[in-house]
Design a protein around this motif. Sequence first.
Motif: not given
Length: 419
Positions: A73-74, A67-69, A90-93, A25-37
Amino acid sequence: MCAFNRLDSGELAVDGLPLSQIAAAYDSPLYVYSGAGIRDAYRDFAAAIAPVNGKVHFAMKANSALGVLALLAHEGAGADIVSGGELSRALAAGISASDIVFSGVGKSKAEIEQALAANIGQINAESPAEVAMISAVAKSMGVVAPVALRVNVDVNAKTHAKISTGQRDTKFGISTDQNEAADLYRVMAADPHITPSGLAVHIGSQLRDMAPFETAYTALLDLGMALRADGLEVPVLDLGGGVGVDYDHATPTDFTAYGEMVTRIFNKSDFKFGFEPGRAIVANNGVLLTKVIFIKDGDNKRFVIVDAAMNDLLRPTLYEAHHSIVPVLPAGSDIGLADIVGPVCETGDYIGRGRMMPALASDDLLAVLSAGAYGAVMASAYNTRPPAGEVLVLDGAIHELRAKRTVESYLAEESIPEF
């Protein structure tokens, strides 16, 4: 539980979503992060240091995706920043200015003005010249600057030389020998344009042994107590970050020993404490997906040429860093050693060398594990190769954090003079 696991089919997945579908769906190379992790790692760290009165500031240099920040923050995290750009991020997040700590040896006048205008919680000063500049800027703005003093306690963290920061021969901090740090703290305390916020220390990154931490923290506590005995206000001891992760197996980091050590040293003191983990929160909660372009059999080794390169992930070239590399789909038994290399025109362009790998073919998808820290943030467009995009998977949904840029967008930023 690991952030990335094999499904019953044998395919590598995150949050139950097959990585092959995400790459399609997003092509490669691609970073994928686990939000739950990421969320679980932050909660585990916060729980480990809960016995002391501490605040966690995520070290943004490890991963500054908005998105990670915002996710951190949440969860209640503040931010440890090292530039004016990171302050804006940081402020934008959604991170509160009061929960931001500004570290680093070379803050410009403009960055100090930006930090004071935003009313951030703490600036960590690292030299007499920096203290003087902060004071002068604060005076010109009619404000009082909250300044902590980063000290250098000459501790060998026994980690990679390029990420070791606690020794005298590095550029970081004020020496605690011959009262240098104590004398500068007294200068800060007497300055009407500075509010002394406390003391800070950070001895390096990727520490798996608790002994260097304990040596540094004990020295910091001794200095803090001595300054208090002289009648000075020392509200905070900022303990920095540096907890290491398991790059060999990409398993979640266990913060138990670190928390127990911090509690043993500080639980009888009434300081407030700052913590600045970065790598330990995100490293093993991200992968870099890359496709095989060609297989090249050299005279004495096999080269697996992939579409990710040193411009996407610099750590192996810069630090000789190890990342485990595995096929996303089930593969046969290993058939021998291979170098996994990129298309960049550099011999140093490799993701991994001398790895046991199965038979591979063009378009096979590989996952470079433990890539959530110091991956996308260090990427470049070297060879005019737009670096990998980033997505976050959280609660079964895929969120595109940053699309892969186009060559056209880079060209549009430049101009050609008239000749």
